[in-house]
Design an enzyme around this catalytic site. Structure first.
Site, PDB file in Angstrom:
ATOM      1  N   ASP A   8       0.869  -1.176   0.000  1.00 29.76           N
ATOM      2  CA  ASP A   8       0.000   0.000   0.000  1.00 29.76           C
ATOM      3  C   ASP A   8       0.908   1.228   0.000  1.00 29.76           C
ATOM      4  OD1 ASP A   8       0.885   0.305   2.608  1.00 29.76           O
ATOM      5  OD2 ASP A   8      -1.110   0.209   3.537  1.00 29.76           O
ATOM      6  N   CYS A  65       3.154  -3.148   3.996  1.00 30.12           N
ATOM      7  CA  CYS A  65       2.308  -2.013   4.381  1.00 30.12           C
ATOM      8  C   CYS A  65       3.017  -1.312   5.532  1.00 30.12           C
ATOM      9  CB  CYS A  65       0.890  -2.468   4.720  1.00 30.12           C
ATOM     10  SG  CYS A  65       0.740  -3.578   6.133  1.00 30.12           S
ATOM     11  N   THR A  67       2.688  -1.775   8.823  1.00 25.86           N
ATOM     12  CA  THR A  67       3.079  -2.709   9.884  1.00 25.86           C
ATOM     13  C   THR A  67       3.261  -4.145   9.419  1.00 25.86           C
ATOM     14  OG1 THR A  67       0.754  -3.176  10.336  1.00 25.86           O
ATOM     15  CG2 THR A  67       1.774  -1.374  11.606  1.00 25.86           C
ATOM     16  N   HIS A  98       9.451 -24.461   9.237  1.00 24.83           N
ATOM     17  CA  HIS A  98       8.429 -25.200   9.996  1.00 24.83           C
ATOM     18  C   HIS A  98       7.010 -24.973   9.492  1.00 24.83           C
ATOM     19  CE1 HIS A  98      10.966 -25.991  13.888  1.00 24.83           C
ATOM     20  NE2 HIS A  98      11.588 -26.358  12.779  1.00 24.83           N
ATOM     21  N   HIS A 133       6.608 -31.514  10.322  1.00 21.46           N
ATOM     22  CA  HIS A 133       6.022 -30.196  10.048  1.00 21.46           C
ATOM     23  C   HIS A 133       4.983 -30.269   8.936  1.00 21.46           C
ATOM     24  CE1 HIS A 133       8.933 -28.664  12.813  1.00 21.46           C
ATOM     25  NE2 HIS A 133       9.923 -29.154  12.090  1.00 21.46           N
TER      26      HIS A 133
HETATM   27  C1  RB5 Z   1      -2.022   2.566   6.499  1.00 21.46           C
HETATM   28  O1  RB5 Z   1      -2.110   3.768   7.189  1.00 21.46           O
HETATM   29  C2  RB5 Z   1      -1.774   1.427   7.469  1.00 21.46           C
HETATM   30  O2  RB5 Z   1      -2.905   1.197   8.249  1.00 21.46           O
HETATM   31  C3  RB5 Z   1      -1.378   0.184   6.716  1.00 21.46           C
HETATM   32  O3  RB5 Z   1      -0.246   0.446   5.954  1.00 21.46           O
HETATM   33  C4  RB5 Z   1      -1.032  -1.044   7.542  1.00 21.46           C
HETATM   34  O4  RB5 Z   1      -0.109  -0.733   8.533  1.00 21.46           O
HETATM   35  C5  RB5 Z   1      -2.161  -1.846   8.015  1.00 21.46           C
HETATM   36  O5  RB5 Z   1      -2.003  -2.923   8.617  1.00 21.46           O
END
Ligand code: RB5
Length: 145
Positions: A8, A65, A67, A98, A133
């Protein structure tokens, strides 16, 4: 390997950097977007990459993204996908050895580009160990219903 990548807006710079690195390592990379910093919805890109991995068109997928979390949650909704967030090389290695993970999700707001490159290197070069596994991964598949 045939690798599909997606991101994203928060993961755009890291996706572009990793795409170049993957190609320099000799991998065939499909860049499934996004392609600019306009705000987009990560499930759209997670689905695009994950469907191509689940179908066998691509051997593996990498999603970025902010996180990694939203990408992994979304990717795991696609049958046949085992997506993980791995922000250290030990987890990256174990997710392959695994869990036979086939999609890696990274958070560009969590780790820097150097660590991301190391994680991807370990992830792509670690084979699934199979054996006991395999039985457990088969049980994951059964949970898909
Ligand atoms: C975008 O602001 C953020 O929410 C997205 O990149 C991500 O971290 C979502 O899990």
């Amino acid at each position: 390997m045939k690798v599909a990548v997606g991101c994203d807006h928060a993961g755009l710079a890291m996706k572009n950097a990793l795409k170049d690195i993957l190609e320099s390592w000799g991998h065939e990379v499909a860049d499934l977007g996004c392609y600019c910093e306009d705000s987009v919805d990560y499930p759209d890109y997670a689905a695009e990459v994950s469907r191509r991995v689940a179908s066998g068109e691509y051997e593996t997928g990498i999603l970025i993204c902010g996180t990694g979390l939203g990408m992994a949650i979304s990717a795991n909704k696609i049958k046949g996908v085992r997506a993980v967030v791995a922000h250290d090389t030990f987890s990256a290695r174990m997710s392959r050895a695994h869990n036979n993970a086939n999609v890696l999700a990274l958070g560009a707001r969590v780790i820097g580009p150097g660590l991301a490159e190391e994680i991807v290197k370990v992830w792509l070069s670690t084979p699934f160990e199979g054996g006991r596994h395999q039985r457990r991964v088969d049980k994951i598949t059964l949970l898909e219903g």
